[in-house]
Write a protein that holds these residues in place. Structure first.
Motif, PDB file in Angstrom:
ATOM      1  N   ALA A 129      21.012  17.311 -45.050  1.00 41.81           N
ATOM      2  CA  ALA A 129      20.527  18.686 -44.853  1.00 41.81           C
ATOM      3  C   ALA A 129      19.048  18.743 -44.484  1.00 41.81           C
TER       4      ALA A 129
ATOM      5  N   LEU B  97      15.255  14.815 -40.577  1.00 47.22           N
ATOM      6  CA  LEU B  97      16.693  14.673 -40.757  1.00 47.22           C
ATOM      7  C   LEU B  97      17.092  13.201 -40.763  1.00 47.22           C
TER       8      LEU B  97
ATOM      9  N   PRO C 236      23.732  20.763 -43.417  1.00 48.87           N
ATOM     10  CA  PRO C 236      23.655  19.661 -42.445  1.00 48.87           C
ATOM     11  C   PRO C 236      24.245  20.047 -41.095  1.00 48.87           C
TER      12      PRO C 236
END
Lengths: 110, 113
Positions: A102, A87, B42
């Motif tokens: 994401a 990430l 996310p």
């Protein structure tokens, strides 16, 4: 609008096959860029912080670099234990308010 | 015990139930956070507390109610949730200075039926 995009979404490598993950960002006033590793069923684990273009940091087989528009996470001679989701996050202005991408799911096969 | 601990690890609840998620940090940090992680999306920041004061509420529906009684403990109270609230809820802590990295717990996997 501040935005973080990671590519590829998923990556499959053979053990020893080096590659790079990309994190491109659009933010006003970058304060820091963070890389995290997340294993299945666990929370993200901090890897690196980069503050300015040209900066590089290394940890074992991982090396993170930063330009004014993107960051790369280079993986040299990966091993199966490097398999995880990676990430990227940026801090822009907001007090400890990180904007995450994401993620890239990395699978390293023996 | 070190790091950030979240309980329970898994939770299944009906839409009419009331439950709470708990987070405890043993790192001496003074900022704590709740994040929501949905599949292939996310991480979404929900709430931020600095020195027990809420400094961020990221347009979260009122069915989520945070509580921070001290700098080591953080709760997320849940009531009348929707199936789309099913996700991994992550707690994190950090020092309150800029660019201090977040340290995450292993999350609570929530399923709303």
């Amino acid at each position: 609008e501040d935005q973080v995009t990671q590519s590829p979404e998923a990556l499959r490598l053979q053990e020893g096959e080096s590659s790079s993950l990309n994190c491109s960002y659009t933010v006003s006033g970058l304060r820091g860029l963070f890389w995290y590793r997340q294993d299945p069923g666990k929370g993200p684990e901090f890897l690196f912080t980069l503050y300015s273009a040209g900066e590089e940091k290394e940890k074992e087989r991982l090396k993170a670099t930063l330009t004014k528009k993107e960051s790369f996470l280079h993986i040299t001679a990966p091993k199966p234990e490097d398999s995880a989701t990676y990430l990227c996050a940026v801090q822009a202005g907001g007090y400890n308010k990180l904007i995450f991408g994401a993620g890239t799911r990395l699978a390293v096969h023996p | 015990e070190t790091g950030v601990t979240q309980t329970p690890r898994h939770l299944v609840m009906g839409m009419t139930n009331k439950k709470s998620l708990k987070c405890e940090q043993h790192l001496g940090h003074n900022a704590m956070y709740w994040y929501k992680q949905s599949a292939k999306k996310p991480l979404e920041l929900m709430f931020v507390y600095n020195f027990k004061e809420q400094t961020e509420n990221n347009s979260v529906p009122s069915r989520f109610s945070p509580e921070c009684p001290n700098s080591s403990h953080l709760f997320l109270h849940l009531h009348t949730l929707q199936p789309e609230d099913s996700a991994l809820y992550l707690c994190a802590s950090s020092q309150d200075d800029l660019n201090s990295p977040l340290h995450f717990g292993n999350g609570t996997r929530l399923t709303v039926t």
